[in-house]
Design a protein around this motif. Structure first.
Motif, short mmCIF file in Angstrom:
data_model
loop_
_atom_site.label_atom_id
_atom_site.label_comp_id
_atom_site.label_asym_id
_atom_site.label_seq_id
_atom_site.Cartn_x
_atom_site.Cartn_y
_atom_site.Cartn_z
N ALA A 8 32.06 30.22 -15.37
CA ALA A 8 32.59 29.00 -16.13
C ALA A 8 32.23 28.87 -17.41
N ILE A 9 31.10 29.31 -17.59
CA ILE A 9 30.61 29.38 -19.04
C ILE A 9 31.38 30.25 -19.90
N ARG A 10 31.92 31.37 -19.54
CA ARG A 10 32.55 32.39 -20.24
C ARG A 10 34.04 31.80 -20.48
N GLN A 11 34.57 30.88 -19.65
CA GLN A 11 35.79 30.20 -19.62
C GLN A 11 35.38 28.99 -20.94
N LEU A 12 34.40 28.22 -20.81
CA LEU A 12 34.16 27.33 -21.82
C LEU A 12 34.16 27.89 -23.31
N ILE A 13 33.53 29.20 -23.46
CA ILE A 13 33.31 29.87 -24.74
C ILE A 13 34.90 30.11 -25.11
#
Length: 135
Positions: A8-13
């Motif tokens: 999920a953090i990778r997607q936000l980035i």
């Protein structure tokens, strides 16, 4: 569960900066950090990710020797620079390892009550636009 959160953090980035996502290579001064945090809280909440190059979205990480200072700056900004003090959700910034590098994730909840301010200045949300106001 950590893998889901990391994804999920990778997607936000990948999405990059929006009104609810802020990406920083390094933690800014505590006064600037407070401004970003209370602006998000007064609007719709959001996430600040530290350790990512904003232009390229490259994960550069927070160096070990700067991790304690990074965490302290975030917590001081919320507790000492914002009135009333802003409690994060979760209350401590989270640290994740992505591509072997550690990033700090600050989740700022939306205010359901007080208008947060620092130094007599606050940000309010008006018809999907944020603008500075003074008290």
């Amino acid at each position: 569960m950590a893998d889901q959160k990391e994804e999920a953090i990778r997607q936000l980035i990948q999405y990059g900066e929006t009104t609810t996502i802020e990406i920083k290579a390094a933690v800014p001064r505590h006064t600037e950090m407070a401004e970003r945090m209370y602006g998000m809280a007064n609007a719709q909440g959001g996430v600040i990710i530290i350790g990512v190059e904003d232009a390229s979205h490259s994960i550069i990480g927070v160096p070990d020797e700067r991790m304690a200072m990074t965490m302290d700056t975030i917590l001081r900004a919320g507790r000492n620079n914002i009135k009333p003090p802003l409690v994060l959700d979760p209350p401590e910034p989270e640290v994740y390892t992505l591509d072997g590098k550690r990033v700090v994730v600050v989740t700022v909840p939306q205010s359901m009550g007080p208008v947060y301010q620092a130094g007599g200045v606050f940000w309010v949300r008006c018809e999907h636009t944020q603008f500075p106001s003074t008290s």
